[in-house]
Design an enzyme around this catalytic site. Structure first.
Site, PDB file in Angstrom:
ATOM      1  N   GLY A  25      26.842  11.843 -13.424  1.00 32.78           N
ATOM      2  CA  GLY A  25      25.593  12.100 -14.138  1.00 32.78           C
ATOM      3  C   GLY A  25      25.042  13.494 -13.889  1.00 32.78           C
ATOM      4  O   GLY A  25      24.549  14.155 -14.818  1.00 32.78           O
ATOM      5  N   THR A  26      25.121  13.958 -12.666  1.00 35.37           N
ATOM      6  CA  THR A  26      24.538  15.264 -12.343  1.00 35.37           C
ATOM      7  C   THR A  26      25.221  16.368 -13.136  1.00 35.37           C
ATOM      8  O   THR A  26      24.563  17.224 -13.748  1.00 35.37           O
ATOM      9  CB  THR A  26      24.661  15.532 -10.825  1.00 35.37           C
ATOM     10  N   ASN A  46      14.881   6.281 -13.735  1.00 32.86           N
ATOM     11  CA  ASN A  46      15.592   5.725 -12.575  1.00 32.86           C
ATOM     12  C   ASN A  46      14.662   5.194 -11.484  1.00 32.86           C
ATOM     13  O   ASN A  46      15.105   4.459 -10.619  1.00 32.86           O
ATOM     14  CB  ASN A  46      16.518   6.784 -11.962  1.00 32.86           C
ATOM     15  N   GLN A  87      20.869   5.538 -16.089  1.00 31.13           N
ATOM     16  CA  GLN A  87      20.373   4.215 -15.689  1.00 31.13           C
ATOM     17  C   GLN A  87      20.414   3.237 -16.855  1.00 31.13           C
ATOM     18  O   GLN A  87      20.719   2.065 -16.676  1.00 31.13           O
ATOM     19  CB  GLN A  87      18.930   4.318 -15.167  1.00 31.13           C
ATOM     20  N   GLY A 108      29.609   6.625 -13.986  1.00 29.84           N
ATOM     21  CA  GLY A 108      30.332   5.386 -13.719  1.00 29.84           C
ATOM     22  C   GLY A 108      29.771   4.534 -12.603  1.00 29.84           C
ATOM     23  O   GLY A 108      29.750   3.304 -12.695  1.00 29.84           O
ATOM     24  N   HIS A 109      29.272   5.173 -11.533  1.00 26.57           N
ATOM     25  CA  HIS A 109      28.938   4.354 -10.354  1.00 26.57           C
ATOM     26  C   HIS A 109      27.671   3.517 -10.521  1.00 26.57           C
ATOM     27  O   HIS A 109      27.380   2.662  -9.689  1.00 26.57           O
ATOM     28  CB  HIS A 109      28.896   5.211  -9.076  1.00 26.57           C
ATOM     29  N   THR A 153      41.404  19.498 -13.324  1.00 30.62           N
ATOM     30  CA  THR A 153      42.322  18.388 -13.603  1.00 30.62           C
ATOM     31  C   THR A 153      41.525  17.107 -13.789  1.00 30.62           C
ATOM     32  O   THR A 153      40.683  16.769 -12.952  1.00 30.62           O
ATOM     33  CB  THR A 153      43.313  18.234 -12.426  1.00 30.62           C
ATOM     34  N   CYS A 207      18.319  10.368  -4.520  1.00 31.25           N
ATOM     35  CA  CYS A 207      18.753  11.758  -4.388  1.00 31.25           C
ATOM     36  C   CYS A 207      17.726  12.586  -3.628  1.00 31.25           C
ATOM     37  O   CYS A 207      18.038  13.626  -3.084  1.00 31.25           O
ATOM     38  CB  CYS A 207      18.957  12.386  -5.755  1.00 31.25           C
TER      39      CYS A 207
HETATM   40  N1  PLP Z   1      20.332  10.715 -13.774  1.00 35.14           N
HETATM   41  C1  PLP Z   1      19.755   9.574 -13.357  1.00 35.14           C
HETATM   42  C2  PLP Z   1      18.686   8.959 -14.195  1.00 35.14           C
HETATM   43  C3  PLP Z   1      20.154   8.978 -12.163  1.00 35.14           C
HETATM   44  O1  PLP Z   1      19.571   7.850 -11.764  1.00 35.14           O
HETATM   45  C4  PLP Z   1      21.174   9.596 -11.400  1.00 35.14           C
HETATM   46  C5  PLP Z   1      21.591   9.047 -10.092  1.00 35.14           C
HETATM   47  O2  PLP Z   1      20.810   8.439  -9.395  1.00 35.14           O
HETATM   48  C6  PLP Z   1      21.762  10.777 -11.882  1.00 35.14           C
HETATM   49  C7  PLP Z   1      21.311  11.307 -13.081  1.00 35.14           C
HETATM   50  C8  PLP Z   1      22.861  11.465 -11.150  1.00 35.14           C
HETATM   51  O3  PLP Z   1      24.067  10.767 -11.360  1.00 35.14           O
HETATM   52  P1  PLP Z   1      25.294  10.956 -10.363  1.00 35.14           P
HETATM   53  O4  PLP Z   1      24.935  10.247  -9.088  1.00 35.14           O
HETATM   54  O5  PLP Z   1      26.448  10.307 -11.072  1.00 35.14           O
HETATM   55  O6  PLP Z   1      25.502  12.407 -10.173  1.00 35.14           O
END
Ligand code: PLP
Length: 386
Positions: A72-73, A150, A180, A201-202, A238, A330
């Protein structure tokens, strides 16, 4: 050690056994690099193509619109910055965005638009800001509004956001962070009005380190990572073939059980939230009025408890076997305070007692019972000390 009760599914989710089974061949036998041209590589290319098609089917886009990322980041960073070098113009986002969006907007000297008490972007302020920027030499470059929050779980209406963007900044790409939301909503439908969509994915039962950015409607995005030109030149490095297969499997399984899982978990969440409101004096359910949770993700219960420090409360709860959080996993925790809770207008003294309880597909009635016992007892203990 007795089993821990996981009320932190918004932080991450257990990997689904079906996902592990689907990924295994690509970690062992078919470990080829999909950028190569020999037999081993061809098996990887086939697996990657198939994973891309399966992701696209769930996300409601063409296979060529799926860019696999590390999560996501990265997807958020690429969508908001627009690549390397960043797009010209001003990125715009809501004040309740995840740091993966907010920090990029701020680093690029962008605009942050206030949200209402539920955490939704103020459409009137968005319109005003887009008009203001249009008259400058840095017009809007992208608008980023998350599909679901989130921390507090509020779901946005992207149709309304799209309407404002089209009226006040036509041609500006709309990005949505669906990281989310993807565990609970039909992303193909709910994010259909966005040009760029991030998933991870996680949060869905695949391992960490895989995600996707959907680049819809011919939206222009340059690569953030430069190098071998993989992903049609949109993301070098890759490709994580096993991860892509895992993401596709997790997306399909999630999509296949949305209604059933959402209904079951919402009922658990309602029992949890109602039980806490009934048992803890002064407890406030964040972004919820009169127990109407129709705008909140099924798994989210966010509360603020007056007279209690959430960090200490969480330690006591962990002692009782319950894992929860004060907000986004985070950030470094409650001590810093949540920008989301503050943006929703919660006073700092109440926000100091913020607790995010998030349920998921493995949550049970017994988990809810345990929290309904542990949390009020911990609050009682802290209040009797004061
Ligand atoms: N965006 C939202 C709304 C999230 O809740 C999160 C992770 O908590 C992220 C982005 C970041 O995703 P990732 O942990 O896959 O980098």
């Amino acid at each position: 050690m007795s089993a821990l009760i996981d009320l932190d599914h918004a932080a991450t989710t257990p990997v689904r056994p079906e996902v592990v089974a689907a990924m295994e061949p690509f970690a062992e036998l078919d470990y080829g690099n999909p950028s190569g041209s020999h037999r081993l590589a061809r098996a990887a290319v086939r697996a990657l193509d198939e994973a891309r098609e399966r992701c696209a089917a769930v996300l409601g886009c063409a296979p060529g619109e799926v860019v696999f990322t590390s999560g996501g980041t990265e997807s958020d960073n690429q969508a908001v910055a627009g690549g390397m070098p960043p797009r010209s113009g001003t990125p715009v986002c809501s004040a309740a965005e995840h740091h993966a969006v907010l920090d990029v907007v701020q680093a690029l000297d962008g605009s942050v638009v206030a949200v209402d008490a539920a955490g939704r972007i103020r459409l009137d302020l968005l319109a005003t800001e887009l008009d203001r920027l249009a008259a400058t030499d840095r017009p809007p470059a992208v608008v980023s509004v998350m599909l679901a929050n989130n921390e507090v779980g509020t779901i946005s209406d992207l149709v309304e956001v799209r309407h404002v963007v089209d009226r006040h900044a036509p041609g500006t790409p709309l990005h949505t962070d669906a990281v989310q939301a993807a565990a609970w909503l039909d992303v193909a439908d709910a994010a259909a009005h966005a040009d760029l969509v991030s998933v991870s994915g996680h949060k869905l039962g695949s391992p960490k380190g895989i995600g996707a950015l959907v680049v819809h409607h011919g939206a222009q995005v340059r690569p953030l990572l430069l190098g071998g030109g993989q992903e049609r030149g949109r993301r070098s490095g890759t490709v994580n073939v096993a991860g892509a297969v895992g993401l596709a499997t997790a997306l399909e399984l999630t999509a296949g059980s949305l209604r059933e899982n959402g209904g079951r978990v919402a009922a658990l969440r309602d029992r949890l939230a109602d039980g806490l409101l009934d048992r803890v004096d002064g407890l406030v359910e964040t972004v919820v009025v009169d127990r109407d949770r129709s705008h909140v993700l099924p798994g989210t219960c966010h509360v603020c408890i007056p007279g209690v420090d959430s960090e200490t409360l969480l330690l006591l709860m962990e002692g009782a076997g319950v894992c929860a959080s004060a907000g986004s996993s985070c950030s470094s925790g409650a001590a810093e305070g949540s920008h989301v809770v503050a943006a929703c207008g919660v006073p700092p003294e109440l926000a100091a007692g913020a607790v995010r309880l998030t349920l998921g597909r493995t949550s049970t009635d017994a988990d809810v019972d345990a929290v309904l016992e542990a949390l009020p007892a911990a609050v009682e203990r802290l209040r009797s000390r004061a």
